[in-house]
Design a protein around this motif. Structure first.
Motif, PDB file in Angstrom:
ATOM      1  N   ALA A 176       0.861  -1.169   0.000  1.00 31.84           N
ATOM      2  CA  ALA A 176       0.000   0.000   0.000  1.00 31.84           C
ATOM      3  C   ALA A 176       0.900   1.222   0.000  1.00 31.84           C
ATOM      4  O   ALA A 176       1.875   1.286   0.753  1.00 31.84           O
ATOM      5  CB  ALA A 176      -0.909  -0.004   1.224  1.00 31.84           C
ATOM      6  N   ARG A 177       0.573   2.187  -0.844  1.00 31.07           N
ATOM      7  CA  ARG A 177       1.416   3.374  -1.005  1.00 31.07           C
ATOM      8  C   ARG A 177       0.554   4.630  -0.917  1.00 31.07           C
ATOM      9  O   ARG A 177      -0.519   4.692  -1.514  1.00 31.07           O
ATOM     10  CB  ARG A 177       2.106   3.308  -2.364  1.00 31.07           C
ATOM     11  CG  ARG A 177       2.813   4.566  -2.799  1.00 31.07           C
ATOM     12  CD  ARG A 177       3.326   4.382  -4.223  1.00 31.07           C
ATOM     13  NE  ARG A 177       3.924   5.594  -4.759  1.00 31.07           N
ATOM     14  CZ  ARG A 177       4.360   5.727  -6.011  1.00 31.07           C
ATOM     15  NH1 ARG A 177       4.267   4.699  -6.842  1.00 31.07           N
ATOM     16  NH2 ARG A 177       4.882   6.853  -6.424  1.00 31.07           N
ATOM     17  N   GLY A 178       1.014   5.621  -0.137  1.00 32.29           N
ATOM     18  CA  GLY A 178       0.272   6.872  -0.011  1.00 32.29           C
ATOM     19  C   GLY A 178       0.833   7.705   1.122  1.00 32.29           C
ATOM     20  O   GLY A 178       2.006   7.568   1.494  1.00 32.29           O
ATOM     21  N   SER A 179       0.001   8.565   1.705  1.00 33.97           N
ATOM     22  CA  SER A 179       0.449   9.396   2.825  1.00 33.97           C
ATOM     23  C   SER A 179       0.398   8.590   4.116  1.00 33.97           C
ATOM     24  O   SER A 179      -0.165   7.493   4.164  1.00 33.97           O
ATOM     25  CB  SER A 179      -0.447  10.626   2.951  1.00 33.97           C
ATOM     26  OG  SER A 179      -1.712  10.265   3.476  1.00 33.97           O
ATOM     27  N   ASP A 180       0.982   9.147   5.169  1.00 33.53           N
ATOM     28  CA  ASP A 180       0.963   8.431   6.445  1.00 33.53           C
ATOM     29  C   ASP A 180      -0.439   8.359   7.040  1.00 33.53           C
ATOM     30  O   ASP A 180      -0.679   7.628   7.999  1.00 33.53           O
ATOM     31  CB  ASP A 180       1.927   9.078   7.442  1.00 33.53           C
ATOM     32  CG  ASP A 180       1.630  10.547   7.692  1.00 33.53           C
ATOM     33  OD1 ASP A 180       0.695  11.089   7.055  1.00 33.53           O
ATOM     34  OD2 ASP A 180       2.322  11.163   8.509  1.00 33.53           O
ATOM     35  N   LYS A 181      -1.379   9.117   6.461  1.00 35.18           N
ATOM     36  CA  LYS A 181      -2.766   9.043   6.917  1.00 35.18           C
ATOM     37  C   LYS A 181      -3.571   8.023   6.116  1.00 35.18           C
ATOM     38  O   LYS A 181      -4.463   7.370   6.643  1.00 35.18           O
ATOM     39  CB  LYS A 181      -3.420  10.425   6.827  1.00 35.18           C
ATOM     40  CG  LYS A 181      -2.864  11.439   7.819  1.00 35.18           C
ATOM     41  CD  LYS A 181      -3.614  12.754   7.715  1.00 35.18           C
ATOM     42  CE  LYS A 181      -3.147  13.735   8.790  1.00 35.18           C
ATOM     43  NZ  LYS A 181      -1.716  14.081   8.663  1.00 35.18           N
ATOM     44  N   SER A 182      -3.270   7.907   4.833  1.00 38.83           N
ATOM     45  CA  SER A 182      -4.043   6.973   4.000  1.00 38.83           C
ATOM     46  C   SER A 182      -3.535   5.539   4.103  1.00 38.83           C
ATOM     47  O   SER A 182      -4.302   4.584   3.935  1.00 38.83           O
ATOM     48  CB  SER A 182      -4.019   7.413   2.530  1.00 38.83           C
ATOM     49  OG  SER A 182      -2.690   7.378   2.011  1.00 38.83           O
ATOM     50  N   VAL A 183      -2.242   5.365   4.394  1.00 32.50           N
ATOM     51  CA  VAL A 183      -1.668   4.020   4.495  1.00 32.50           C
ATOM     52  C   VAL A 183      -1.715   3.560   5.947  1.00 32.50           C
ATOM     53  O   VAL A 183      -1.117   4.174   6.823  1.00 32.50           O
ATOM     54  CB  VAL A 183      -0.218   4.000   3.983  1.00 32.50           C
ATOM     55  CG1 VAL A 183       0.387   2.620   4.172  1.00 32.50           C
ATOM     56  CG2 VAL A 183      -0.165   4.403   2.524  1.00 32.50           C
TER      57      VAL A 183
END
Length: 215
Positions: A176-183
């Motif tokens: 999973a890749r994204g911001s520290d809020k989305s991941v």
């Protein structure tokens, strides 16, 4: 003229029983054709095992699922441990707007090996990064599984949560890749479990249908 046919007692019951038996022949408990287990997934099995649009409702697939029968893609991460690989599959999905806290990408990489020993070697060779920052316990999946994380720093820091899983002769590496809020561990685990279930279904010889609704 009316034709009268005399039937021997019990013929109707025998015919009915025979028809029911034939109808049930070759069926499993779910009513589909009898499954034939597959020890090593070939390219067509891998193609079916990769998640599709129905497997991730609300997500957008990036390109189409791709399956290759050479080892080049595998060698980028696995090197010589890819010598036993017969097919490699990849699929990618995104949701949300890029560079926002809602943007999230799932990447699925599946490697089918000829032997269990080959799969074990590849599983061991694929990278393990650092522990996940949330320190949440991750459930075991398949025959072997491990979870790790990585961070790509920049104007928009990108977080990666990796999961690698082995099921028999098949190795999966999802992230999973994204911001520290989305991941989150939960979301990354959902991706890994989705791919694991679809591979398990393929190994059982049934059409992969597993899907997941990610919050």
């Amino acid at each position: 003229m009316t034709l009268n046919v005399r039937r021997r007692p019990g013929c109707a019951a025998v015919a009915l029983a025979a028809s029911l038996l034939l109808a049930d022949c070759g069926q499993n408990t779910e009513g589909s054709a009898a499954a034939k287990p597959v020890a090593t997934l070939k390219a067509r099995h891998l193609k079916a095992a990769l998640p599709n649009k129905a497997a991730l409702p609300g997500w957008t697939q990036v390109g189409s699922g791709r399956v290759e029968t050479d080892t080049y893609t595998c060698e980028i991460a696995g090197g010589d441990a890819c010598n036993d690989v017969v097919a490699t599959g990849t699929a990618n999905f995104i949701r949300g707007k890029r560079a926002t806290d809602k943007w999230l990408r799932f990447s699925f990489n599946v490697y089918s090996c000829r032997t269990v020993d080959g799969a074990k070697q590849l599983y061991k060779t694929l990278p393990d990064y650092t522990a996940r920052p949330d320190n949440k316990k991750v459930r075991s999946l398949g025959d072997e599984s491990a979870a790790s994380s990585d961070v790509l720093k920049g104007p928009h820091t990108i977080v990666f949560f990796h999961d690698k899983v082995r099921v028999g002769t098949t190795v999966m590496w999802t992230y999973a890749r994204g911001s520290d809020k989305s991941v989150t561990t939960e979301r990354a685990e959902m991706a890994a479990e989705l791919q694991t279930k679809r591979v398990q279904q393929a190994h059982k010889g049934v059409k992969p249908t597993a899907s997941v609704n990610v919050p």
